[in-house]
Design an enzyme around this catalytic site. Structure first.
Site, short mmCIF file in Angstrom:
data_model
loop_
_atom_site.label_atom_id
_atom_site.label_comp_id
_atom_site.label_asym_id
_atom_site.label_seq_id
_atom_site.Cartn_x
_atom_site.Cartn_y
_atom_site.Cartn_z
N ASP A 1 0.69 -1.26 -0.16
CA ASP A 1 0.23 -0.52 -0.10
C ASP A 1 1.28 1.06 -0.31
OD1 ASP A 1 -2.70 0.82 0.73
OD2 ASP A 1 -2.05 1.55 2.29
N GLU B 1 1.91 -0.06 -4.69
CA GLU B 1 0.73 0.69 -5.49
C GLU B 1 1.83 1.92 -5.62
OE1 GLU B 1 -3.39 3.06 -3.47
OE2 GLU B 1 -1.20 2.69 -2.45
#
Ligand code: GLC
Length: 530
Positions: free
Chosen positions: A198, A262
């Protein structure tokens, strides 16, 4: 091809209206049939769920909402037996304000070791009642919150680039880095095949935390564009170390582990830095997802990725949907023309285009069903912190997170096996009946069959493996490219039919496609020379 499982909306085995790990295990045969290589599980760790698990209170356990470690082990075992890889979502930029280290930091005094793991700073102004700098958080409001010290007085401030319940870690503190090494090993020891990381361009902030010239840029664009808060050069050291941890495991047992980031950075060149040979294996290239339905926009994005990422020897990782974005069927259908089916036709065409591109592809649960965005959720059911922090319905994320329909004519459509009273955590619209997996499997014209057929060919045709692409001449409004010697993929972005680039019947098409013609809003694959 990796399939993103948004656990709370996949399949609920306990009847509480929230999907869980046992539900994922029950759904594995369905995913295997679709042809996925692996799954990425959205965060299931203990969390107060202020941002649906992206606020982690304990990185090495399972929230009772989703199951427990024993159930996790069963899931990994079942996936392994089916040959499906399992990736976890790891959240290293921030934790939950309920993480024990953050609680410790709150209880500790300014300047303590406990506070050094986060970004605590004195406020500005005579009473220290102005934040340490002018940054805004991604989801609205200032990026700083003030704490109350042990003596009851207003005290220091801490940095949170998302919500106040998600304090940012200070990666300049060696304890933080060491703790994440331990977390990685904990899950690798339990048999996972890798991690989706993330906010992988985050982690480090400019060391001086200076004011920004455009403090609201992140909140305005909902993109990580503040150059002082994201994409600092030090972050690459972390990916090198994580890569070497993965390599250690591979050396031991011969199985490759996968790190996918990401990564939202301004250019494909900067993006390529994250997928250098000793860093991440993959990083989502979001420019395809952001491109409007326009042949020039698609061609530009694909060409840039091929040149700047694939051209440096790395893999491009394509994605059209995820749990943060409006689903393609709705996005490409705008402005909505009731009943035109345009969005669905374009989404099918985009899927065939993506599956023909060199590199990795990720699909988001429900994409294989052609689910539209649920655009009319009432305000009182919305859970996205973006809505609650900004009061704006613009680009909220609940509409793509509505629980999947599996069977039947009425909600919960087989999503929850509980009592009739157990409602899915977000309401499913009646029209979800049309998209239920049982219907999709029974109808060879469904999205599901298109994805399944596309994935099968992608797995068997050598032309669709590693390698590059060659653009072909095409009529206006059409993009055509070749893979290998003789596989041609063409997409007609317009609405009127054009001559097909290859004679003969296509191998696969996103809609009815007679020989010699490429209808509007359609993509097709042929074997042959244009
Ligand atoms: C990522 C996640 C998103 C989450 C945010 C904060 O962008 O995909 O869902 O809200 O990070 O963790």
């Amino acid at each position: 091809m990796i399939y993103q499982v948004y656990v709370r909306s996949f399949l609920d085995s306990t009847g509480d209206g929230v999907g869980d790990l046992a539900g994922v295990r029950a759904g594995l045969p369905y995913l295997k049939k679709l042809g996925v290589d692996g799954i990425w599980l959205s965060p299931f760790y203990p969390s107060p769920q202020h941002d649906h698990g992206y606020d982690v209170a304990d990185y090495c356990d399972v929230d009772p909402l989703f199951g427990d470690l024993a159930e996790f082990d069963l899931l990994v075992g079942a996936a392994r037996r089916l040959g499906v890889k399992v990736l976890l979502d790891i959240v290293p930029n921030h934790c939950s304000s309920e993480h024990p280290w953050f609680r410790e930091a709150l209880a500790a005094s300014p300047g303590s070791e406990a506070r050094a793991r986060f970004h605590f700073a004195d406020g500005r102004g005579p009473d220290g009642d102005e934040p340490p700098n002018n940054w805004h958080a991604m989801f609205g409001g200032p990026a700083w919150s003030r704490v109350t010290e042990a003596d009851g007085r207003p005290g220091q401030w801490y940095l949170h680039m998302f919500t106040p319940e998600q304090p940012d870690w200070n990666w300049r503190d060696p304890e933080v880095a060491a703790e994440f090494d331990r977390v990685l090993r904990f899950w690798l020891d339990r048999g996972v095949d890798g991690f989706r990381i993330d906010v992988a361009a985050g982690l480090f902030k400019h060391p001086e935390l200076p004011d920004s010239d455009d403090p609201e840029a992140d909140a305005r664009t909902r993109d990580s564009v503040n150059p002082l808060a994201w994409n600092q050069p030090e972050v690459h050291e972390v990916w090198r170390r994580w890569r070497s941890i993965c390599e250690d495991y591979t050396e031991r047992d011969g199985f490759e582990r996968l790190l996918v980031g990401e990564v939202s950075v301004p250019t494909a060149r900067e993006h390529a830095q994250y997928v250098r040979p000793d860093e991440l294996h993959q990083a989502f290239f979001f420019d395809l997802l952001s491109a409007p339905w326009d042949p020039d926009a698609f061609q530009k994005v694909i060409s840039e990725a091929m040149q700047d990422i694939a051209g440096t020897g790395s893999t491009v990782t394509w994605v059209l949907n995820n749990h943060d974005q409006v689903r393609t069927v709705t996005r490409y259908g705008e402005p909505a023309t009731e009943g035109s089916g345009l969005g669905a036709a374009r989404a099918r065409a985009a899927a065939l285009l993506m599956l023909a591109l060199p590199g990795a592809a990720y699909i988001y649960q429900g994409e294989e069903l052609g689910l539209p965005e649920v655009v009319d959720l009432p305000d009182d059911v919305l859970t996205d912190p973006i809505f609650h922090r900004t009061g704006s319905r613009a680009r909220i994320r609940d509409g793509c997170r509505v629980p999947l329909p599996w069977s039947g004519q009425a909600s919960p459509f087989g999503f929850t096996s509980g009592e009739e009273s157990a409602k899915p955590w977000l309401p499913q619209p009646e029209y979800f009946a049309e998209y239920a997996t049982d219907r999709a499997l029974a109808d060879t014209r469904s999205f599901w069959h298109l994805y399944r057929d596309g994935l099968q060919l992608r797995g068997t045709l050598p032309q669709l493996g590693e390698g590059t692409l060659r653009w072909l001449d095409a009529p206006p409004g059409v993009l055509a490219f070749a893979r290998g010697d003789d596989l041609v993929c063409a997409v007609n972005f317009g609405t009127a039919p054009t001559p097909a680039p290859v004679s003969g019947t296509p191998l696969l098409a996103s809609g009815p496609c007679p020989a010699g013609v490429l209808p509007g809003s359609t993509a097709a694959w042929w074997i042959g020379n244009s």
